[in-house]
Write a protein that holds these residues in place. Structure first.
Motif, PDB file in Angstrom:
ATOM      1  N   LYS A 204       0.820  -1.186  -0.013  1.00  0.00           N
ATOM      2  CA  LYS A 204       0.059  -0.050   0.027  1.00  0.00           C
ATOM      3  C   LYS A 204       0.925   1.327  -0.118  1.00  0.00           C
ATOM      4  CE  LYS A 204      -3.941   0.212   1.760  1.00  0.00           C
ATOM      5  NZ  LYS A 204      -4.972   0.310   2.817  1.00  0.00           N
ATOM      6  N   PHE A 205       0.426   2.290  -0.663  1.00  0.00           N
ATOM      7  CA  PHE A 205       1.223   3.622  -0.652  1.00  0.00           C
ATOM      8  C   PHE A 205       0.201   4.812  -0.406  1.00  0.00           C
ATOM      9  CE2 PHE A 205       3.080   0.706  -3.326  1.00  0.00           C
ATOM     10  CZ  PHE A 205       4.553   0.548  -2.931  1.00  0.00           C
ATOM     11  N   SER A 206       0.790   5.732   0.293  1.00  0.00           N
ATOM     12  CA  SER A 206      -0.067   7.149   0.605  1.00  0.00           C
ATOM     13  C   SER A 206      -0.685   7.673  -0.396  1.00  0.00           C
ATOM     14  CB  SER A 206       0.678   7.836   1.610  1.00  0.00           C
ATOM     15  OG  SER A 206       1.971   8.175   0.804  1.00  0.00           O
ATOM     16  N   GLU A 207      -0.021   7.896  -1.587  1.00  0.00           N
ATOM     17  CA  GLU A 207      -0.272   8.386  -2.815  1.00  0.00           C
ATOM     18  C   GLU A 207       0.187   7.846  -4.011  1.00  0.00           C
ATOM     19  OE1 GLU A 207       1.413  12.211  -2.031  1.00  0.00           O
ATOM     20  OE2 GLU A 207       2.774  11.780  -3.855  1.00  0.00           O
ATOM     21  N   VAL A 208      -0.835   7.620  -5.188  1.00  0.00           N
ATOM     22  CA  VAL A 208      -0.439   7.042  -6.198  1.00  0.00           C
ATOM     23  C   VAL A 208      -0.587   7.919  -7.203  1.00  0.00           C
ATOM     24  CG1 VAL A 208      -1.361   5.370  -8.109  1.00  0.00           C
ATOM     25  CG2 VAL A 208      -1.290   4.533  -5.605  1.00  0.00           C
ATOM     26  N   THR A 209       0.703   8.395  -7.941  1.00  0.00           N
ATOM     27  CA  THR A 209       0.644   9.163  -8.774  1.00  0.00           C
ATOM     28  C   THR A 209       0.650   8.570 -10.426  1.00  0.00           C
ATOM     29  OG1 THR A 209       2.054  11.018  -7.698  1.00  0.00           O
ATOM     30  CG2 THR A 209       1.883  11.287 -10.056  1.00  0.00           C
ATOM     31  N   ALA A 210      -0.395   8.821 -11.116  1.00  0.00           N
ATOM     32  CA  ALA A 210      -0.530   8.235 -12.261  1.00  0.00           C
ATOM     33  C   ALA A 210      -0.139   9.370 -13.430  1.00  0.00           C
ATOM     34  CB  ALA A 210      -1.971   7.826 -12.848  1.00  0.00           C
ATOM     35  N   PRO A 232      -5.483   7.529   2.753  1.00  0.00           N
ATOM     36  CA  PRO A 232      -5.465   8.178   3.986  1.00  0.00           C
ATOM     37  C   PRO A 232      -4.933   6.970   5.027  1.00  0.00           C
ATOM     38  CG  PRO A 232      -7.872   8.166   3.539  1.00  0.00           C
ATOM     39  CD  PRO A 232      -7.088   7.850   2.162  1.00  0.00           C
ATOM     40  N   GLU A 233      -5.377   5.817   4.764  1.00  0.00           N
ATOM     41  CA  GLU A 233      -5.153   4.713   5.772  1.00  0.00           C
ATOM     42  C   GLU A 233      -3.644   4.386   5.991  1.00  0.00           C
ATOM     43  OE1 GLU A 233      -7.551   3.203   7.756  1.00  0.00           O
ATOM     44  OE2 GLU A 233      -8.891   4.766   6.841  1.00  0.00           O
ATOM     45  N   VAL A 234      -2.727   4.991   5.003  1.00  0.00           N
ATOM     46  CA  VAL A 234      -1.342   4.327   5.135  1.00  0.00           C
ATOM     47  C   VAL A 234      -0.986   5.241   6.256  1.00  0.00           C
ATOM     48  CG1 VAL A 234       0.962   4.200   4.023  1.00  0.00           C
ATOM     49  CG2 VAL A 234      -1.298   3.589   2.749  1.00  0.00           C
ATOM     50  N   GLY A 235      -1.167   6.328   6.419  1.00  0.00           N
ATOM     51  CA  GLY A 235      -0.494   7.018   7.623  1.00  0.00           C
ATOM     52  C   GLY A 235       0.850   7.600   7.618  1.00  0.00           C
ATOM     53  N   ARG A 236       1.499   7.378   6.559  1.00  0.00           N
ATOM     54  CA  ARG A 236       2.841   7.969   6.332  1.00  0.00           C
ATOM     55  C   ARG A 236       3.173   8.136   4.949  1.00  0.00           C
ATOM     56  NH1 ARG A 236       3.587   2.374   7.384  1.00  0.00           N
ATOM     57  NH2 ARG A 236       5.550   1.440   6.064  1.00  0.00           N
ATOM     58  N   TYR A 237       4.117   8.821   4.693  1.00  0.00           N
ATOM     59  CA  TYR A 237       4.581   9.134   3.352  1.00  0.00           C
ATOM     60  C   TYR A 237       5.143   7.985   2.590  1.00  0.00           C
ATOM     61  CZ  TYR A 237       6.526  11.616  -0.893  1.00  0.00           C
ATOM     62  OH  TYR A 237       7.093  11.937  -2.066  1.00  0.00           O
ATOM     63  N   ARG A 238       4.350   7.398   1.509  1.00  0.00           N
ATOM     64  CA  ARG A 238       4.803   6.254   0.779  1.00  0.00           C
ATOM     65  C   ARG A 238       4.328   6.320  -0.601  1.00  0.00           C
ATOM     66  NH1 ARG A 238       6.521   1.031   2.233  1.00  0.00           N
ATOM     67  NH2 ARG A 238       4.972   0.103   0.723  1.00  0.00           N
ATOM     68  N   PRO A 239       4.954   7.255  -1.526  1.00  0.00           N
ATOM     69  CA  PRO A 239       4.683   7.487  -2.838  1.00  0.00           C
ATOM     70  C   PRO A 239       4.851   6.225  -4.046  1.00  0.00           C
ATOM     71  CG  PRO A 239       6.826   8.306  -2.621  1.00  0.00           C
ATOM     72  CD  PRO A 239       6.379   7.622  -1.170  1.00  0.00           C
ATOM     73  N   LEU A 240       4.008   6.311  -5.095  1.00  0.00           N
ATOM     74  CA  LEU A 240       4.108   5.298  -5.989  1.00  0.00           C
ATOM     75  C   LEU A 240       3.719   6.017  -7.286  1.00  0.00           C
ATOM     76  CD1 LEU A 240       4.318   2.383  -6.946  1.00  0.00           C
ATOM     77  CD2 LEU A 240       2.022   2.177  -6.834  1.00  0.00           C
ATOM     78  N   VAL A 241       4.327   5.674  -8.367  1.00  0.00           N
ATOM     79  CA  VAL A 241       4.426   6.179  -9.755  1.00  0.00           C
ATOM     80  C   VAL A 241       4.072   5.186 -10.563  1.00  0.00           C
ATOM     81  CG1 VAL A 241       4.959   7.642 -11.527  1.00  0.00           C
ATOM     82  CG2 VAL A 241       5.845   8.336  -9.165  1.00  0.00           C
ATOM     83  N   VAL A 242       2.832   5.323 -11.113  1.00  0.00           N
ATOM     84  CA  VAL A 242       2.288   4.383 -12.441  1.00  0.00           C
ATOM     85  C   VAL A 242       2.296   5.235 -13.747  1.00  0.00           C
ATOM     86  CG1 VAL A 242       1.303   2.745 -10.773  1.00  0.00           C
ATOM     87  CG2 VAL A 242       0.123   4.518 -11.753  1.00  0.00           C
ATOM     88  N   PHE A 243       2.380   4.732 -14.922  1.00  0.00           N
ATOM     89  CA  PHE A 243       2.124   5.136 -16.063  1.00  0.00           C
ATOM     90  C   PHE A 243       1.144   4.472 -16.848  1.00  0.00           C
ATOM     91  CE2 PHE A 243       6.528   6.037 -14.823  1.00  0.00           C
ATOM     92  CZ  PHE A 243       6.766   7.280 -15.194  1.00  0.00           C
ATOM     93  N   LEU A 244       0.240   5.514 -17.401  1.00  0.00           N
ATOM     94  CA  LEU A 244      -0.936   5.038 -18.270  1.00  0.00           C
ATOM     95  C   LEU A 244      -0.574   4.256 -19.363  1.00  0.00           C
ATOM     96  CD1 LEU A 244      -4.066   5.062 -18.470  1.00  0.00           C
ATOM     97  CD2 LEU A 244      -3.466   7.252 -20.046  1.00  0.00           C
TER      98      LEU A 244
END
Length: 352
Positions: A204-210, A232-244
């Motif tokens: 799990k990640f705090s934010e998913v950037t597509a 918001p359930e992650v509770g800490r900064y854990r980013p993930l980047v995915v590409f369309l």
């Protein structure tokens, strides 16, 4: 409970008397997998037909479990005439998973829905269908080394769709929650044998950037598309980047980001339940993607859940089914009815 009698048909012959049977269906898998073990000496010559990738059909009480091919055959002989045969295989979709299409002239399909794209690339006779509305895709370009399944799965992710294996060997393009299983699974009542809950933060990640870039256009918006989805359930900064996958609009990019978050919720939060039957209250074999009411007060679960996967098992200990249940939204369904603890909530779904 119904007594399940499993039969394997190969070359017109019926083989039975297995000491062990395992068949797994999942929303996550385009192919159904199976494994069988027999120690009956009379199996010996009949089983020879299974050695070289034979086409088989597996039934239980007349209901088709899987039509597919043997991947592996093993025979062991011991002292005193002991003999054991083990076979395993997958439904016909295995060829689409393993092999790139060789006959399509261009590897490119334009202006067709995903099911029609699948049919164009389906030189193996797998058979594809959909039970949800599909929109035309401007263009699908197959990478030369990609299998049919890899091409289709890439496009499915972009639309929030799943590719699920069917007993007849085909593949269903689907989302969860359009059908139900009869009855309910209630703590302390049959057919529950045991149950648990599983939570994992690893995926799990705090934010998913597509991110994406339009095929046409030179503006900053065309060249640097970006949408964020938050958990918001992650509770800490854990980013993930995915590409369309491929070209798409801002709405497509939003779907891709949301789908990534939902799918990760489905793999991180689940409810495994072992039941003493292969069928629901109406006698239907357990089928991934269907809804069912799950009530487990000791774990604060009381809501509709979607069957994510099922393994039908039969051995010397009896006949059971190992089922796994998730929030329907993590497989593309709608917000479920019920009042479970918020820990099981997948958040806003694609259809909300």
């Amino acid at each position: 409970m119904t007594e399940e009698i499993v039969t394997l048909v190969v070359g017109g012959k019926k083989l039975a008397g297995f000491q062990e049977v395992n068949v797994t269906r999942s929303m996550e898998q385009a192919a159904i997998t199976f494994g069988l073990k027999a120690t009956n000496p009379s199996w010996h010559e009949d089983a020879w037909e299974l050695r070289l990738g034979a086409l088989v059909e597996l039934y239980t009480n007349g209901d088709l479990l899987c039509r597919g091919y043997i991947d592996r055959y093993e025979a062991d002989h011991g002292e005193g005439g002991q003999h054991e045969v083990r076979v395993s295989g997958r439904s016909k979709a295995a060829d689409a998973i393993d092999c790139p299409p060789a006959k399509h002239k261009t590897g490119r399909v334009e202006g067709k829905t995903l099911v029609d794209v699948a049919k164009e690339f389906d030189e193996f006779g797998i058979g594809y269908e959909a039970d949800v509305p599909l929109k035309p895709i401007p263009k699908v370009q197959r990478y030369p080394t990609d299998s049919v399944h890899e091409t289709l799965e890439r496009e499915a992710r972009a639309q929030g769709l799943m590719l699920m294996g069917k007993p007849d060997g085909g593949v269903l393009i689907t989302r969860a929650g359009s059908k139900r299983h009869a009855g309910a699974l209630v703590e302390g009542q049959p057919p529950i044998k045991r149950f648990g809950v599983s939570f994992s933060a690893e995926g799990k990640f705090s934010e998913v950037t597509a991110k994406a870039q339009r095929a046409l256009g030179t503006s900053a918006k065309d060249l640097r598309q970006e949408v964020k989805e938050y958990d918001p359930e992650v509770g800490r900064y854990r980013p993930l980047v995915v590409f369309l996958e491929g070209d798409g609009t801002e709405e497509d990019l939003k779907t891709r980001a949301q789908w990534e978050r939902l799918r990760r919720q489905g793999t991180s939060t689940s409810i495994p339940i072992t039941v003493t039957t292969w069928r629901d209250a109406d006698g239907l074999l357990w089928e991934p993607g269907r809804l069912m009411a799950i009530k487990l007060p000791s774990e604060r679960v009381d809501q509709d859940m979607t069957l994510s996967s099922v393994t039908f098992t039969q051995n010397h200990q009896g006949t059971i089914a190992v089922t796994t249940w998730v929030d329907p939204r993590s497989h593309g369904g709608k917000k479920p009815k019920g009042k479970s603890d918020k820990a099981y909530d997948a958040g806003k779904g694609l259809l909300e």
